[in-house]
Design an enzyme around this catalytic site. Sequence first.
Site, short mmCIF file in Angstrom:
data_model
loop_
_atom_site.label_atom_id
_atom_site.label_comp_id
_atom_site.label_asym_id
_atom_site.label_seq_id
_atom_site.Cartn_x
_atom_site.Cartn_y
_atom_site.Cartn_z
CG HIS A 96 0.24 1.90 -1.32
ND1 HIS A 96 1.35 2.55 -0.85
CD2 HIS A 96 -0.32 1.32 -0.24
CE1 HIS A 96 1.47 2.35 0.45
NE2 HIS A 96 0.46 1.61 0.85
CD GLU A 141 -4.60 -4.61 5.50
OE1 GLU A 141 -5.03 -3.55 6.00
OE2 GLU A 141 -3.67 -4.65 4.68
CD1 TRP A 175 6.72 3.49 -1.91
CD2 TRP A 175 5.42 3.55 -0.08
NE1 TRP A 175 6.88 2.30 -1.23
CE2 TRP A 175 6.09 2.32 -0.12
CE3 TRP A 175 4.54 3.82 0.97
CZ2 TRP A 175 5.92 1.34 0.87
CZ3 TRP A 175 4.37 2.88 1.95
CH2 TRP A 175 5.05 1.64 1.90
CD GLU A 179 -6.09 -0.92 0.44
OE1 GLU A 179 -6.05 -2.16 0.35
OE2 GLU A 179 -5.52 -0.28 1.34
NE ARG A 183 -8.12 -0.97 2.98
CZ ARG A 183 -7.54 -1.79 3.86
NH1 ARG A 183 -8.25 -2.37 4.79
NH2 ARG A 183 -6.25 -2.00 3.82
CD GLU A 243 -3.65 2.21 3.42
OE1 GLU A 243 -4.20 1.11 3.29
OE2 GLU A 243 -2.46 2.39 3.16
CG ASP A 271 -3.20 -0.98 -1.27
OD1 ASP A 271 -3.47 0.07 -1.86
OD2 ASP A 271 -2.89 -1.04 -0.06
CE1 TYR A 298 2.22 -1.08 0.84
CE2 TYR A 298 0.80 -1.84 -0.94
CZ TYR A 298 1.05 -1.67 0.40
OH TYR A 298 0.14 -2.12 1.31
NE ARG A 317 -2.10 -6.15 -0.09
CZ ARG A 317 -1.36 -5.10 0.30
NH1 ARG A 317 -1.95 -3.97 0.64
NH2 ARG A 317 -0.06 -5.19 0.39
O1 EZ4 Z 1 1.26 0.75 3.38
O2 EZ4 Z 1 0.13 0.55 6.76
O3 EZ4 Z 1 -3.46 -1.79 2.86
N1 EZ4 Z 1 -2.46 -1.68 3.50
C1 EZ4 Z 1 -1.51 -0.76 3.34
C2 EZ4 Z 1 -0.38 -0.75 4.32
C3 EZ4 Z 1 0.32 0.61 4.42
C4 EZ4 Z 1 1.04 0.70 5.72
C5 EZ4 Z 1 1.77 2.03 5.88
O4 EZ4 Z 1 2.23 2.15 7.19
O5 EZ4 Z 1 -1.58 0.01 2.40
O6 EZ4 Z 1 0.54 -1.76 3.99
CO CO Z 2 -3.62 0.02 1.66
#
Ligand code: EZ4
Ligand code: CO
Length: 417
Positions: A227, A354, A417, A251, A298, A277, A225, A160, A148
């Site tokens: 996010h 992961e 975030w 992602e 995920r 996730e 990701d 992030y 990643r």
């Molecule tokens: O930000 O699990 O793909 N992984 C992620 C993680 C999340 C954390 C948050 O607790 O997006 O790093």
């Molecule tokens: Co993620």
Amino acid sequence: MTRIETAEVVVTSPDRNFVTLRLTTDEGLVGLGDATLNGRELAVVSYLRDHVVPLLIGRDPHRIEDTWQFLYRGAYWRRGPVTMAAIAAVDVALWDLKARAAGMPLYQLLGGASRDGLLAYGHASGRDLPELFDSVRDHLEQGYRAIRIQTGVPGLKTIYGVASNARSAEPTGADDGGRYDYEPAGRGPQPQEEDWDTPAYLRHLPTVFEAVRHEFGPELPLLHDGHHRMTPIQAAKLGKSLEPYDLFWLEDCTPAENQQGLRLVRQHTTTPLAIGEVFNTVWDYQTLVSEQLIDYVRSAVTHTGGITALRKILDFAAQYQIRSGIHGPTDISPVGMAAALHLDLAIHNFGIQEYMKHGARTDEVFRQSFRWEDGLLHPGDEPGLGVTLDVDGAGKYPYVQAYLPYNRLSDGTVHDW
Ligand code: EZ4
Ligand code: CO
């Protein structure tokens, strides 16, 4: 085994906070379940201690499906991360117990192995390209076969996914043990504020992937990701601009609680999409899966009601050629990771897992039997999940308040975030 004798909720913070449910039976067997919800841990502790533990004592530990339905339907109030993490902990602890009682590794009870080992991806990151390249090389040296990629964005301070310690070869202190360490939850009484600028990110990221492909060649599977930070049209634009770099997946390109938003993304790009996730149930996937708007699921075992529920989501997804990409950051405890690995090994529609290494203290508190060989994971062949919890060791590391960061745009608006 015929009855659950004790149910304890163990909170420990060896390198970070973990919440573990520990069940014992009349025969003295011990089963473990992960209930860690990053940044909101104590809510799940209370849900379990105050409302679930009293219901478990005396129950037949063999009745996994019945206990799941009892906790889900019996609460009347459905879904949500706190409820589903609590149910997950009970479910996984019961699967652990059943497999221990059978004297088999859990994957055998789930149908047996469908493969020899599990492709896993690691997190490489850097504030700039030289730091990122070092991090990618470091992961390749460790044996990772899929990586990643997250980087800084010019003009933004912290974002992030960029580790403060991006290379395992450069230990920065006793705490991190010298491993690659991306831990977003900051210890302290207030969450850290970060900044965000989507147009700057959309301009920068394709140049990063172009450089990475140029440096590391066309074959290495690369992931990214987003996010939850983009709108559907922004995500569509990013997916399109990343197509030349052939990602394994993009992602969480949008906050996917708006499932219909993915229709727009999907119409515009062939970049494979992974989502889920932060989801808790199969209902969060209903449109995404039945309309084939995503390629990878995920969800974590820990946040989706356990093995019983995630297996059903993945079986639903399998009918649409959608595969697993089970969440495995460090906030999934070794118990939650072991549950993921057993499920990964058994299902047919496995995609990728992961995998971030836990810290040395975590590995002492949670003794594990999984293998990491030649870039592939395997849950091991000990009975049950293959994880034991050192309760006295856990007691040495009390809970430490920690929050995930949050974003503000340059005008002060709170952003995803
Ligand atoms: O930000 O699990 O793909 N992984 C992620 C993680 C999340 C954390 C948050 O607790 O997006 O790093
Ligand atoms: Co993620």
